[in-house]
Design a protein around this motif. Structure first.
Motif, mmCIF file in Angstrom:
data_model
loop_
_atom_site.group_PDB
_atom_site.id
_atom_site.type_symbol
_atom_site.label_atom_id
_atom_site.label_comp_id
_atom_site.label_asym_id
_atom_site.label_seq_id
_atom_site.Cartn_x
_atom_site.Cartn_y
_atom_site.Cartn_z
ATOM 1 N N THR A 1 0.827 -1.205 0.000
ATOM 2 C CA THR A 1 0.000 0.000 0.000
ATOM 3 C C THR A 1 0.863 1.257 0.000
ATOM 4 O O THR A 1 0.595 2.193 -0.738
ATOM 5 N N ARG B 1 -7.518 -5.166 -2.504
ATOM 6 C CA ARG B 1 -7.443 -4.634 -1.135
ATOM 7 C C ARG B 1 -6.353 -3.573 -1.024
ATOM 8 O O ARG B 1 -6.542 -2.518 -0.416
ATOM 9 N N ALA C 1 -6.963 0.380 -0.250
ATOM 10 C CA ALA C 1 -6.309 1.017 0.891
ATOM 11 C C ALA C 1 -5.511 2.246 0.457
ATOM 12 O O ALA C 1 -5.365 3.196 1.238
#
Length: 74
Positions: free
Chosen positions: A2, A34, A38
């Motif tokens: 991320t 995901r 994020a």
């Protein structure tokens, strides 16, 4: 992953002048989705039968975008 995704997005916005980023992960690639979520990306839609797999079958892709946060929407 991320943090690197966010750093790349910041570079593209701040240094390169982009106002929108789009990505197209495989719709079943949950870890990538995901991570991108994020980092601030949102789902725009599903592209049916977007990618051909090694076995010749087609698979869906997900269209995601990140719009520069400080840009007004309109």
């Amino acid at each position: 992953m991320t943090e690197p995704s966010g750093r790349v997005a910041a570079h593209l916005f701040d240094e390169r002048g982009h106002h929108r980023l789009t990505i197209d992960p495989a719709a079943d690639n949950e870890p990538a989705i995901r991570c991108y979520t994020a980092a601030g990306f949102r789902t725009v839609g599903v592209m049916r039968r977007y990618q051909r797999g090694r076995d010749g079958s087609f698979h869906d892709g997900l269209l995601m975008e990140l719009v520069r946060p400080d840009q007004p929407s309109g």
